[in-house]
Design a protein around this motif. Structure first.
Motif, short mmCIF file in Angstrom:
data_model
loop_
_atom_site.label_atom_id
_atom_site.label_comp_id
_atom_site.label_asym_id
_atom_site.label_seq_id
_atom_site.Cartn_x
_atom_site.Cartn_y
_atom_site.Cartn_z
N UNK A 133 0.83 -1.21 0.00
CA UNK A 133 0.00 0.00 0.00
C UNK A 133 0.86 1.26 0.00
N UNK A 134 1.82 1.32 0.91
CA UNK A 134 2.65 2.53 1.04
C UNK A 134 3.46 2.77 -0.23
N UNK A 135 4.08 1.73 -0.76
CA UNK A 135 4.92 1.90 -1.95
C UNK A 135 4.07 2.22 -3.18
N UNK A 136 2.92 1.57 -3.30
CA UNK A 136 2.06 1.81 -4.46
C UNK A 136 1.56 3.25 -4.49
N UNK A 137 1.05 3.74 -3.37
CA UNK A 137 0.55 5.11 -3.33
C UNK A 137 1.70 6.11 -3.55
N UNK A 138 2.83 5.86 -2.90
CA UNK A 138 3.95 6.79 -3.01
C UNK A 138 4.46 6.88 -4.44
N UNK A 139 4.77 5.75 -5.05
CA UNK A 139 5.34 5.75 -6.40
C UNK A 139 4.32 6.19 -7.45
N UNK A 140 3.07 5.76 -7.28
CA UNK A 140 2.05 6.12 -8.27
C UNK A 140 1.82 7.62 -8.31
N UNK A 141 1.67 8.25 -7.15
CA UNK A 141 1.44 9.68 -7.12
C UNK A 141 2.69 10.46 -7.50
N UNK A 142 3.87 9.93 -7.14
CA UNK A 142 5.11 10.61 -7.48
C UNK A 142 5.35 10.61 -8.99
N UNK A 143 5.08 9.48 -9.64
CA UNK A 143 5.39 9.33 -11.06
C UNK A 143 4.25 9.79 -11.98
N UNK A 144 3.00 9.63 -11.52
CA UNK A 144 1.87 9.89 -12.40
C UNK A 144 0.95 11.01 -11.90
N UNK A 145 1.15 11.45 -10.68
CA UNK A 145 0.32 12.51 -10.15
C UNK A 145 -1.08 12.03 -9.77
N UNK A 146 -1.89 12.96 -9.29
CA UNK A 146 -3.27 12.63 -8.91
C UNK A 146 -4.22 13.01 -10.02
N UNK A 147 -5.43 12.50 -9.93
CA UNK A 147 -6.44 12.81 -10.93
C UNK A 147 -7.68 11.98 -10.73
#
Length: 276
Positions: A133-147
């Protein structure tokens, strides 16, 4: 009992297989994110092409929330497979090394020993889920941003960024019950088959069979509620336009009962079996 659990956890986090499991989680995440980075836009264009005539899409739909949703889809097979292989080894490796006999020669009952294995397996599963959970949210938002999140499930649904975050967190929480179920089954299979390779094969067949049956449609609501392969997709209901909380609670309650049944089965077999 408390000392046994501490010992089990100490052994788990000193074993290389634990770090292999963590590495496998990161590799799986990396594969999904790299695939999305290079091919995600093309996939979305094809997926939404026919809808552009009726809807106007604004913003970047290939965002961190969509990537997290794609990682959640690993709950079908990949994450359970990693868990079942690693967790079953907590017991089968000790059968191979004859550690079980050495431990039971001390003032430790069979029930305490095997119960500590189940508890340690659940703690390890929770740890892997937290890492995921922590790694997925961190890397996903870092690399792809929110939306905003677009999901085609029980119809086409759109969730704004804030609601998407809430639903994704709830989906992980609901899906964790399924992961605890597979972890419990893994220890039970280790009890039944003892030898590592055989246990891994049976675990993989169990997972494949469960996944295949899950895709079958039954006309009976009772079968869909009580047959455990039909209970492992509960996290998907979180992405319905209106979340059917009643269905989620009922199915997860039944799945918890199955988890306890498999756990009790493994404990009874272990207690009755002659280890020496």
């Amino acid at each position: 009992m408390r000392n046994l659990i501490r010992t089990e956890l100490f052994k788990i986090f000193r074993q290389r297989k634990t770090f292999y499991a963590i590495a496998a989680v990161f590799v799986l995440e990396a594969f999904i994110m790299v695939s999305a980075y290079y091919q995600g836009k093309e996939f979305l264009d094809v997926f939404l092409d026919n809808l552009r005539e009726s809807f106007e899409f604004q913003g970047n739909l290939l965002n961190g929330n969509l990537i997290i949703y794609l990682v959640l889809n690993a709950f079908w097979f990949h994450i359970p497979l990693i868990l079942m292989i690693v967790v079953s080894g907590f017991l089968t490796s000790e059968y191979k090394d004859r550690t079980v006999e050495a431990v039971l020669l001390q003032t430790v009952s069979k029930r305490q020993f095997i119960l500590s294995k189940y508890i340690a397996a659940l703690v390890f599963t929770a740890f892997i889920l937290i890492v995921l959970i922590l790694s997925t949210f961190a890397f996903s938002y870092l690399l792809f941003g929110k939306g905003d999140l677009v999901v085609f499930l029980d119809g086409l649904s759109f969730f704004d960024s804030a609601e998407a975050l809430e639903r994704l967190l709830l989906a992980f929480l609901v899906g964790s019950i399924t992961m605890f179920f597979y972890a419990t089954v893994s220890i039970t299979l280790g009890v039944l088959f003892q030898e590592a390779t055989i246990t891994w094969i049976i675990a993989a067949l169990f997972l494949i069979g469960t996944t295949l049956v899950l895709r079958l449609e039954f006309d009976s609501d009772l079968v869909n509620l009580l047959f455990f392969p039909k209970l492992t997709d509960n996290w998907q209901y979180v992405f319905f336009a209106e979340i059917p909380y009643g269905v989620i609670v009922k199915k997860n309650a039944v799945l918890i009962v199955y988890t306890l049944v498999f756990g009790v089965l493994g404990m009874r077999v272990f207690e009755k079996r002659d280890i020496t």
